[in-house]
Write a protein that holds these residues in place. Structure first.
Motif, short mmCIF file in Angstrom:
data_model
loop_
_atom_site.label_atom_id
_atom_site.label_comp_id
_atom_site.label_asym_id
_atom_site.label_seq_id
_atom_site.Cartn_x
_atom_site.Cartn_y
_atom_site.Cartn_z
N ASP A 122 0.85 -1.18 0.00
CA ASP A 122 0.00 0.00 0.00
C ASP A 122 0.90 1.23 0.00
O ASP A 122 1.69 1.42 0.91
CB ASP A 122 -0.91 0.03 1.23
N GLY A 123 0.81 2.05 -1.03
CA GLY A 123 1.61 3.25 -1.11
C GLY A 123 3.02 2.98 -1.60
O GLY A 123 3.40 1.86 -1.91
N ALA A 124 3.79 4.05 -1.66
CA ALA A 124 5.18 3.97 -2.14
C ALA A 124 6.09 3.50 -1.01
O ALA A 124 5.85 3.80 0.15
CB ALA A 124 5.64 5.33 -2.63
N PRO A 125 7.16 2.76 -1.35
CA PRO A 125 8.10 2.35 -0.31
C PRO A 125 8.80 3.56 0.28
O PRO A 125 9.10 4.52 -0.41
CB PRO A 125 9.09 1.43 -1.03
N GLY A 126 9.01 3.51 1.54
CA GLY A 126 9.69 4.57 2.26
C GLY A 126 9.94 4.09 3.68
O GLY A 126 9.63 2.94 4.02
N GLU A 127 10.47 4.94 4.50
CA GLU A 127 10.78 4.54 5.87
C GLU A 127 9.53 4.05 6.57
O GLU A 127 8.48 4.69 6.54
CB GLU A 127 11.37 5.72 6.64
N GLY A 128 9.62 2.87 7.14
CA GLY A 128 8.51 2.29 7.87
C GLY A 128 7.48 1.60 7.00
O GLY A 128 6.47 1.10 7.50
N ALA A 129 7.70 1.53 5.69
CA ALA A 129 6.74 0.90 4.79
C ALA A 129 6.78 -0.61 4.94
O ALA A 129 7.84 -1.20 5.15
CB ALA A 129 7.05 1.26 3.34
N GLU A 130 5.62 -1.23 4.85
CA GLU A 130 5.54 -2.68 4.85
C GLU A 130 6.02 -3.15 3.49
O GLU A 130 5.47 -2.77 2.46
CB GLU A 130 4.10 -3.13 5.08
N VAL A 131 7.08 -3.96 3.46
CA VAL A 131 7.63 -4.40 2.18
C VAL A 131 7.33 -5.84 1.85
O VAL A 131 7.56 -6.29 0.74
CB VAL A 131 9.15 -4.16 2.07
N PHE A 132 6.82 -6.60 2.82
CA PHE A 132 6.45 -7.96 2.51
C PHE A 132 5.45 -8.47 3.52
O PHE A 132 5.47 -8.07 4.68
CB PHE A 132 7.67 -8.90 2.49
N SER A 133 4.55 -9.35 3.07
CA SER A 133 3.57 -9.96 3.94
C SER A 133 3.37 -11.40 3.50
O SER A 133 3.31 -11.68 2.31
CB SER A 133 2.24 -9.19 3.83
#
Length: 100
Positions: free
Chosen positions: A64-75
């Motif tokens: 959800d959204g663009a990657p950045g600090e604190g972004a969820e990158v995998f589930s």
């Protein structure tokens, strides 16, 4: 215009000499681009390390959204009847992890 979707890809590698498996995560703008990028990088990574093989396992995840600090990158979701402690001990905290 819609915001661009981003995807994380997890690939699994086997380090034969060390006797360990490693998971690495990449991000890109489409599922095909993400997997293509991850698999290309996987080949370069294995060639650079020598005794490392790409298992051929890759999973993509839409973020959800663009990657950045604190972004969820995998589930990852996995069905299991194991209680929490046994589940973590079986799949993640087996006592054989290499950290640091």
């Amino acid at each position: 215009m819609d915001e661009r979707s981003w995807y994380g890809v997890r690939c699994v590698f086997r380090h034969r000499e060390l006797g360990v498996y490693e998971e690495r995560v990449w991000t890109a703008g489409s599922p095909d681009e993400a997997i293509g990028c991850a698999e290309a990088e996987a080949g370069e990574y294995c060639a650079a390390l020598g005794e490392t093989e790409y298992t051929g396992f890759a999973e993509a995840f839409r973020m959800d959204g663009a990657p950045g600090e604190g972004a969820e990158v995998f589930s990852l979701m996995r069905e299991s009847d194991l209680p929490s402690g046994a589940y973590v001990g079986t799949f993640y905290a087996t006592g054989r992890e290499r950290t640091g």
